[in-house]
Design a protein around this motif. Structure first.
Motif, mmCIF file in Angstrom:
data_model
loop_
_atom_site.group_PDB
_atom_site.id
_atom_site.type_symbol
_atom_site.label_atom_id
_atom_site.label_comp_id
_atom_site.label_asym_id
_atom_site.label_seq_id
_atom_site.Cartn_x
_atom_site.Cartn_y
_atom_site.Cartn_z
ATOM 1 N N TRP A 120 -1.024 5.357 -7.244
ATOM 2 C CA TRP A 120 -2.133 4.422 -7.275
ATOM 3 C C TRP A 120 -3.208 4.905 -6.304
ATOM 4 O O TRP A 120 -2.932 5.694 -5.402
ATOM 5 C CB TRP A 120 -1.669 3.023 -6.883
ATOM 6 C CG TRP A 120 -0.763 2.371 -7.884
ATOM 7 C CD1 TRP A 120 0.349 2.898 -8.467
ATOM 8 C CD2 TRP A 120 -0.878 1.060 -8.409
ATOM 9 N NE1 TRP A 120 0.927 2.002 -9.315
ATOM 10 C CE2 TRP A 120 0.200 0.865 -9.299
ATOM 11 C CE3 TRP A 120 -1.786 0.031 -8.203
ATOM 12 C CZ2 TRP A 120 0.376 -0.332 -9.994
ATOM 13 C CZ3 TRP A 120 -1.602 -1.165 -8.887
ATOM 14 C CH2 TRP A 120 -0.536 -1.332 -9.778
ATOM 15 N N GLN A 121 -4.441 4.414 -6.471
ATOM 16 C CA GLN A 121 -5.541 4.759 -5.575
ATOM 17 C C GLN A 121 -6.173 3.485 -5.044
ATOM 18 O O GLN A 121 -6.225 2.477 -5.741
ATOM 19 C CB GLN A 121 -6.600 5.569 -6.306
ATOM 20 C CG GLN A 121 -6.123 6.921 -6.757
ATOM 21 C CD GLN A 121 -7.240 7.707 -7.430
ATOM 22 O OE1 GLN A 121 -8.388 7.299 -7.450
ATOM 23 N NE2 GLN A 121 -6.895 8.846 -7.983
ATOM 24 N N LYS A 122 -6.647 3.590 -3.816
ATOM 25 C CA LYS A 122 -7.364 2.456 -3.231
ATOM 26 C C LYS A 122 -8.850 2.704 -3.458
ATOM 27 O O LYS A 122 -9.415 3.668 -2.972
ATOM 28 C CB LYS A 122 -7.046 2.336 -1.742
ATOM 29 C CG LYS A 122 -7.394 0.988 -1.179
ATOM 30 C CD LYS A 122 -6.857 0.843 0.216
ATOM 31 C CE LYS A 122 -5.857 -0.287 0.200
ATOM 32 N NZ LYS A 122 -5.419 -0.663 1.514
ATOM 33 N N ILE A 123 -9.451 1.831 -4.252
ATOM 34 C CA ILE A 123 -10.863 1.938 -4.582
ATOM 35 C C ILE A 123 -11.546 0.659 -4.112
ATOM 36 O O ILE A 123 -11.213 -0.430 -4.578
ATOM 37 C CB ILE A 123 -11.071 2.146 -6.098
ATOM 38 C CG1 ILE A 123 -10.340 3.415 -6.549
ATOM 39 C CG2 ILE A 123 -12.552 2.205 -6.440
ATOM 40 C CD1 ILE A 123 -10.271 3.614 -8.037
ATOM 41 N N LYS A 124 -12.452 0.810 -3.159
ATOM 42 C CA LYS A 124 -13.147 -0.343 -2.560
ATOM 43 C C LYS A 124 -12.145 -1.377 -2.062
ATOM 44 O O LYS A 124 -12.247 -2.562 -2.356
ATOM 45 C CB LYS A 124 -14.133 -0.956 -3.537
ATOM 46 C CG LYS A 124 -15.261 -0.025 -3.913
ATOM 47 C CD LYS A 124 -16.252 -0.691 -4.840
ATOM 48 C CE LYS A 124 -17.339 0.285 -5.205
ATOM 49 N NZ LYS A 124 -18.326 -0.279 -6.102
ATOM 50 N N LYS A 125 -11.119 -0.911 -1.352
ATOM 51 C CA LYS A 125 -10.083 -1.739 -0.731
ATOM 52 C C LYS A 125 -9.135 -2.409 -1.724
ATOM 53 O O LYS A 125 -8.351 -3.263 -1.360
ATOM 54 C CB LYS A 125 -10.693 -2.789 0.208
ATOM 55 C CG LYS A 125 -11.468 -2.200 1.352
ATOM 56 C CD LYS A 125 -11.949 -3.284 2.280
ATOM 57 C CE LYS A 125 -12.739 -2.684 3.438
ATOM 58 N NZ LYS A 125 -13.168 -3.682 4.385
ATOM 59 N N ASP A 143 0.828 -1.209 0.000
ATOM 60 C CA ASP A 143 0.000 0.000 0.000
ATOM 61 C C ASP A 143 0.858 1.254 0.000
ATOM 62 O O ASP A 143 0.649 2.161 -0.797
ATOM 63 C CB ASP A 143 -0.934 0.027 1.212
ATOM 64 C CG ASP A 143 -2.081 -0.969 1.107
ATOM 65 O OD1 ASP A 143 -2.099 -1.779 0.160
ATOM 66 O OD2 ASP A 143 -2.958 -0.929 1.981
ATOM 67 N N LEU A 193 -6.182 -1.725 -4.660
ATOM 68 C CA LEU A 193 -5.279 -0.748 -5.272
ATOM 69 C C LEU A 193 -5.412 -0.782 -6.787
ATOM 70 O O LEU A 193 -5.389 -1.851 -7.398
ATOM 71 C CB LEU A 193 -3.835 -1.032 -4.861
ATOM 72 C CG LEU A 193 -3.498 -0.618 -3.438
ATOM 73 C CD1 LEU A 193 -2.232 -1.304 -2.966
ATOM 74 C CD2 LEU A 193 -3.342 0.890 -3.342
ATOM 75 N N GLN A 194 -5.553 0.396 -7.384
ATOM 76 C CA GLN A 194 -5.708 0.528 -8.831
ATOM 77 C C GLN A 194 -4.616 1.450 -9.367
ATOM 78 O O GLN A 194 -4.367 2.507 -8.788
ATOM 79 C CB GLN A 194 -7.078 1.132 -9.167
ATOM 80 C CG GLN A 194 -8.248 0.320 -8.685
ATOM 81 C CD GLN A 194 -8.401 -0.979 -9.457
ATOM 82 O OE1 GLN A 194 -8.079 -1.057 -10.640
ATOM 83 N NE2 GLN A 194 -8.876 -2.004 -8.794
#
Length: 92
Positions: A68-73, A60, A75-76
């Protein structure tokens, strides 16, 4: 542990006699004497990179630091919206 497949953009360049595979979302590259060798070396390096992040428990922290972004738990990676050649003036 169950693994998921990520789709990560990788750009390929030719520099002299070498082929370079580079990914902005991971900010690293690999090379080879052929396109396929560069592709294979990049895939192996990315696999090792993610395994090390998991082993050290820093996935993370490192990926969020790379944009990167955490989207709905989950990582994207950053999403590419465009690629273009731009004309930039520079001294001759």
């Amino acid at each position: 542990m169950k693994k998921r497949q990520l789709s990560i953009p990788v750009e390929f360049f030719k520099e002299g006699k070498y082929f370079i595979a580079y990914s902005l979302p991971l900010d690293f590259s690999a090379c080879g004497e052929t396109f396929e060798e560069a592709r294979k070396n990049f895939a192996e390096a990315a696999h090792i990179f993610f395994d090390e992040l998991e082993a050290k428990g820093t996935q993370d922290e490192v990926l969020l630091g790379l944009g990167w972004q955490k989207i709905k738990k989950i990582l994207q990676p950053p999403v590419r919206i465009s690629e273009e050649d731009m004309k930039i003036p520079c001294p001759a």
